[in-house]
Design a protein around this motif. Structure first.
Motif, PDB file in Angstrom:
ATOM      1  N   ASP A   1       0.838  -1.189   0.000  1.00  0.00           N
ATOM      2  CA  ASP A   1       0.000   0.000   0.000  1.00  0.00           C
ATOM      3  C   ASP A   1       0.878   1.245   0.000  1.00  0.00           C
ATOM      4  O   ASP A   1       1.550   1.537   0.988  1.00  0.00           O
ATOM      5  CB  ASP A   1      -0.914  -0.014   1.235  1.00  0.00           C
ATOM      6  CG  ASP A   1      -1.948   1.089   1.207  1.00  0.00           C
ATOM      7  OD1 ASP A   1      -2.082   1.760   0.157  1.00  0.00           O
ATOM      8  OD2 ASP A   1      -2.633   1.293   2.223  1.00  0.00           O
ATOM      9  N   GLU A   2       0.895   1.946  -1.123  1.00  0.00           N
ATOM     10  CA  GLU A   2       1.674   3.182  -1.289  1.00  0.00           C
ATOM     11  C   GLU A   2       3.121   2.998  -0.812  1.00  0.00           C
ATOM     12  O   GLU A   2       3.610   3.732   0.050  1.00  0.00           O
ATOM     13  CB  GLU A   2       1.012   4.338  -0.520  1.00  0.00           C
ATOM     14  CG  GLU A   2      -0.384   4.695  -0.973  1.00  0.00           C
ATOM     15  CD  GLU A   2      -0.426   5.481  -2.281  1.00  0.00           C
ATOM     16  OE1 GLU A   2       0.645   5.649  -2.898  1.00  0.00           O
ATOM     17  OE2 GLU A   2      -1.515   5.909  -2.678  1.00  0.00           O
ATOM     18  N   PRO A   3       3.863   2.044  -1.364  1.00  0.00           N
ATOM     19  CA  PRO A   3       5.207   1.760  -0.850  1.00  0.00           C
ATOM     20  C   PRO A   3       6.210   2.880  -1.045  1.00  0.00           C
ATOM     21  O   PRO A   3       7.215   2.939  -0.336  1.00  0.00           O
ATOM     22  CB  PRO A   3       5.627   0.507  -1.637  1.00  0.00           C
ATOM     23  CG  PRO A   3       4.834   0.579  -2.903  1.00  0.00           C
ATOM     24  CD  PRO A   3       3.510   1.163  -2.496  1.00  0.00           C
ATOM     25  N   THR A   4       5.979   3.777  -2.005  1.00  0.00           N
ATOM     26  CA  THR A   4       6.952   4.851  -2.262  1.00  0.00           C
ATOM     27  C   THR A   4       6.562   6.167  -1.594  1.00  0.00           C
ATOM     28  O   THR A   4       7.251   7.173  -1.780  1.00  0.00           O
ATOM     29  CB  THR A   4       7.106   5.083  -3.778  1.00  0.00           C
ATOM     30  OG1 THR A   4       5.843   5.472  -4.340  1.00  0.00           O
ATOM     31  CG2 THR A   4       7.596   3.827  -4.470  1.00  0.00           C
ATOM     32  N   LEU A   5       5.498   6.161  -0.814  1.00  0.00           N
ATOM     33  CA  LEU A   5       5.022   7.404  -0.193  1.00  0.00           C
ATOM     34  C   LEU A   5       6.092   7.999   0.719  1.00  0.00           C
ATOM     35  O   LEU A   5       6.691   7.311   1.543  1.00  0.00           O
ATOM     36  CB  LEU A   5       3.755   7.114   0.618  1.00  0.00           C
ATOM     37  CG  LEU A   5       2.982   8.321   1.140  1.00  0.00           C
ATOM     38  CD1 LEU A   5       2.365   9.097  -0.019  1.00  0.00           C
ATOM     39  CD2 LEU A   5       1.892   7.865   2.109  1.00  0.00           C
ATOM     40  N   HIS A   6       6.352   9.298   0.568  1.00  0.00           N
ATOM     41  CA  HIS A   6       7.290  10.067   1.390  1.00  0.00           C
ATOM     42  C   HIS A   6       8.757   9.673   1.184  1.00  0.00           C
ATOM     43  O   HIS A   6       9.613  10.085   1.962  1.00  0.00           O
ATOM     44  CB  HIS A   6       6.948   9.958   2.881  1.00  0.00           C
ATOM     45  CG  HIS A   6       5.562  10.363   3.223  1.00  0.00           C
ATOM     46  ND1 HIS A   6       4.961  11.511   2.732  1.00  0.00           N
ATOM     47  CD2 HIS A   6       4.618   9.758   4.003  1.00  0.00           C
ATOM     48  CE1 HIS A   6       3.732  11.598   3.208  1.00  0.00           C
ATOM     49  NE2 HIS A   6       3.501  10.555   3.959  1.00  0.00           N
ATOM     50  N   LEU A   7       9.055   8.864   0.165  1.00  0.00           N
ATOM     51  CA  LEU A   7      10.450   8.512  -0.090  1.00  0.00           C
ATOM     52  C   LEU A   7      11.056   9.487  -1.101  1.00  0.00           C
ATOM     53  O   LEU A   7      10.355   9.994  -1.975  1.00  0.00           O
ATOM     54  CB  LEU A   7      10.549   7.095  -0.654  1.00  0.00           C
ATOM     55  CG  LEU A   7      10.043   5.952   0.220  1.00  0.00           C
ATOM     56  CD1 LEU A   7      10.351   4.616  -0.447  1.00  0.00           C
ATOM     57  CD2 LEU A   7      10.643   6.003   1.619  1.00  0.00           C
ATOM     58  N   ASP A   8      12.372   9.711  -0.986  1.00  0.00           N
ATOM     59  CA  ASP A   8      13.026  10.546  -1.993  1.00  0.00           C
ATOM     60  C   ASP A   8      13.098   9.776  -3.301  1.00  0.00           C
ATOM     61  O   ASP A   8      12.863   8.567  -3.364  1.00  0.00           O
ATOM     62  CB  ASP A   8      14.400  11.010  -1.520  1.00  0.00           C
ATOM     63  CG  ASP A   8      15.383   9.868  -1.298  1.00  0.00           C
ATOM     64  OD1 ASP A   8      15.454   8.964  -2.161  1.00  0.00           O
ATOM     65  OD2 ASP A   8      16.078   9.870  -0.271  1.00  0.00           O
ATOM     66  N   ILE A   9      13.417  10.462  -4.378  1.00  0.00           N
ATOM     67  CA  ILE A   9      13.307   9.895  -5.713  1.00  0.00           C
ATOM     68  C   ILE A   9      14.194   8.674  -5.895  1.00  0.00           C
ATOM     69  O   ILE A   9      13.807   7.683  -6.538  1.00  0.00           O
ATOM     70  CB  ILE A   9      13.613  10.976  -6.798  1.00  0.00           C
ATOM     71  CG1 ILE A   9      13.230  10.452  -8.187  1.00  0.00           C
ATOM     72  CG2 ILE A   9      15.049  11.426  -6.717  1.00  0.00           C
ATOM     73  CD1 ILE A   9      11.768  10.256  -8.398  1.00  0.00           C
ATOM     74  N   ASN A  10      15.400   8.681  -5.317  1.00  0.00           N
ATOM     75  CA  ASN A  10      16.293   7.532  -5.465  1.00  0.00           C
ATOM     76  C   ASN A  10      15.718   6.291  -4.796  1.00  0.00           C
ATOM     77  O   ASN A  10      15.752   5.190  -5.356  1.00  0.00           O
ATOM     78  CB  ASN A  10      17.672   7.851  -4.874  1.00  0.00           C
ATOM     79  CG  ASN A  10      18.441   8.845  -5.720  1.00  0.00           C
ATOM     80  OD1 ASN A  10      18.459   8.741  -6.936  1.00  0.00           O
ATOM     81  ND2 ASN A  10      19.074   9.813  -5.080  1.00  0.00           N
ATOM     82  N   HIS A  11      15.173   6.467  -3.595  1.00  0.00           N
ATOM     83  CA  HIS A  11      14.587   5.334  -2.886  1.00  0.00           C
ATOM     84  C   HIS A  11      13.313   4.841  -3.581  1.00  0.00           C
ATOM     85  O   HIS A  11      12.998   3.643  -3.541  1.00  0.00           O
ATOM     86  CB  HIS A  11      14.284   5.714  -1.432  1.00  0.00           C
ATOM     87  CG  HIS A  11      15.494   5.692  -0.549  1.00  0.00           C
ATOM     88  ND1 HIS A  11      15.925   6.794   0.144  1.00  0.00           N
ATOM     89  CD2 HIS A  11      16.360   4.701  -0.250  1.00  0.00           C
ATOM     90  CE1 HIS A  11      17.015   6.487   0.834  1.00  0.00           C
ATOM     91  NE2 HIS A  11      17.292   5.224   0.610  1.00  0.00           N
ATOM     92  N   GLN A  12      12.581   5.739  -4.215  1.00  0.00           N
ATOM     93  CA  GLN A  12      11.394   5.313  -4.959  1.00  0.00           C
ATOM     94  C   GLN A  12      11.777   4.356  -6.083  1.00  0.00           C
ATOM     95  O   GLN A  12      11.164   3.294  -6.256  1.00  0.00           O
ATOM     96  CB  GLN A  12      10.676   6.530  -5.546  1.00  0.00           C
ATOM     97  CG  GLN A  12       9.966   7.396  -4.529  1.00  0.00           C
ATOM     98  CD  GLN A  12       9.310   8.608  -5.163  1.00  0.00           C
ATOM     99  OE1 GLN A  12       9.004   8.604  -6.351  1.00  0.00           O
ATOM    100  NE2 GLN A  12       9.120   9.650  -4.381  1.00  0.00           N
ATOM    101  N   PHE A  13      12.800   4.719  -6.852  1.00  0.00           N
ATOM    102  CA  PHE A  13      13.222   3.863  -7.959  1.00  0.00           C
ATOM    103  C   PHE A  13      13.834   2.560  -7.450  1.00  0.00           C
ATOM    104  O   PHE A  13      13.599   1.486  -8.018  1.00  0.00           O
ATOM    105  CB  PHE A  13      14.199   4.611  -8.867  1.00  0.00           C
ATOM    106  CG  PHE A  13      13.520   5.491  -9.867  1.00  0.00           C
ATOM    107  CD1 PHE A  13      13.310   5.047 -11.165  1.00  0.00           C
ATOM    108  CD2 PHE A  13      13.059   6.762  -9.518  1.00  0.00           C
ATOM    109  CE1 PHE A  13      12.665   5.856 -12.093  1.00  0.00           C
ATOM    110  CE2 PHE A  13      12.410   7.558 -10.436  1.00  0.00           C
ATOM    111  CZ  PHE A  13      12.208   7.114 -11.728  1.00  0.00           C
ATOM    112  N   ASP A  14      14.606   2.642  -6.371  1.00  0.00           N
ATOM    113  CA  ASP A  14      15.188   1.426  -5.796  1.00  0.00           C
ATOM    114  C   ASP A  14      14.102   0.456  -5.370  1.00  0.00           C
ATOM    115  O   ASP A  14      14.188  -0.754  -5.613  1.00  0.00           O
ATOM    116  CB  ASP A  14      16.061   1.779  -4.584  1.00  0.00           C
ATOM    117  CG  ASP A  14      17.387   2.405  -4.964  1.00  0.00           C
ATOM    118  OD1 ASP A  14      17.771   2.328  -6.155  1.00  0.00           O
ATOM    119  OD2 ASP A  14      18.034   2.991  -4.077  1.00  0.00           O
TER     120      ASP A  14
END
Length: 278
Positions: A180-193
């Motif tokens: 559920d929304e795993p990339t929420l509040h993450l910076d762009i690098n962590h989102q892609f990772d």
């Protein structure tokens, strides 16, 4: 090949119906993105699938699952089984969920936290059990956490903590992984990772990965199948290349956009231009 079957599912909260007869059929090897505005019913659907919520009507079933998830004494096995017919232990071996706002307030290490995911499989872990320990190490390696194994989880960044939660979920050896929304509040690098990790999990492990997200650009790039929800209904369901287009984005998100296939990334590229004034 595990298959998730959602048939005519409705869900109401008090007097308001939130899901209006949802039908869905997806299988492993896919990364499925569920898109929609806030309030469209995305997380409610996810919580019905993982049995946190009980649907008002309809059924949610799993087909072609591994029989290893079940007590060998069970006699009433069928090819397709309602997800609520599983015991809690059986269900945790089939479906794992990473919540949007999961947190841990106790001073556990990353290793301890991931180890908790093995409880449904092996009970309290005996550290002398080399096979069990290897499974935990494999989860740490798959999620890029080997160097963090002895670190206290309170010291982790948001992106690192999400990876720990995914590693713990993988330790359950699930066939369906719900995020559920795993990339929420993450910076762009962590989102892609994190989205790269989801793709690896699906392709290498044969796991059905279902991601609830509002991030059009990441969903377009990483998801094989896109399900679009609006006001409690599924209004589109199919391959990302067919579903994500400028007309859908305008209708659902009220945004002007440019959408194209990008050979370099092997996925859809979405450029958001601006809000459509109504």
């Amino acid at each position: 090949m595990v298959e998730l079957k959602v048939d005519s599912v409705r869900f109401s909260h008090r007097t308001k119906e939130i899901l209006h007869g949802i039908d869905l059929d997806v299988h492993d090897g896919e990364v499925v993105g569920i898109l929609g505005q806030n309030g469209s019913g995305k997380t409610t659907l996810l919580n019905c699938i993982n049995t946190t919520y009980r649907q008002s009507s309809g059924s949610i079933a799993v087909a072609d699952f591994s029989k290893d998830a079940f007590d060998p004494r069970r006699r009433n096995m069928e090819a397709v089984m309602d997800i609520r017919s599983f015991s809690d232990t059986e269900r945790s071996r089939i479906v794992a969920t990473v919540e949007q706002n999961s947190n841990l307030s106790f001073p556990f290490t990353v290793m301890d936290t991931v180890r908790m995911g093995r409880y449904s499989r092996s009970g309290i872990l005996d550290e002398s059990d080399e096979e069990e320990m290897q499974k935990i190490l494999n989860c740490l390696e798959e999620t890029g956490l080997m160097d963090f194994a002895s670190r206290n989880v309170s010291e982790l960044s948001g992106g690192e903590w999400r990876r720990v939660m995914i590693a713990q979920a993988l330790a359950q050896e699930p066939e369906i992984l719900l995020l559920d929304e795993p990339t929420l509040h993450l910076d762009i690098n962590h989102q892609f990772d994190l989205m790269d990790l989801c793709r690896r999990i699906s392709s290498r492990g044969g796991i059905l990965v279902v991601i609830v997200t509002h991030d059009l650009q990441l969903a377009a790039r990483y998801c094989d199948r896109i399900i679009v929800m609006k006001e409690g209904d599924i209004i589109a369901n199919g391959p990302a290349r067919e579903i994500i287009n400028e007309e859908m984005i305008a209708d659902v998100f009220s945004m002007r956009s440019r959408v194209s296939w990008d050979d370099d990334i092997g996925g859809m590229s979405v450029f958001l231009i601006g809000k459509i004034d109504k």
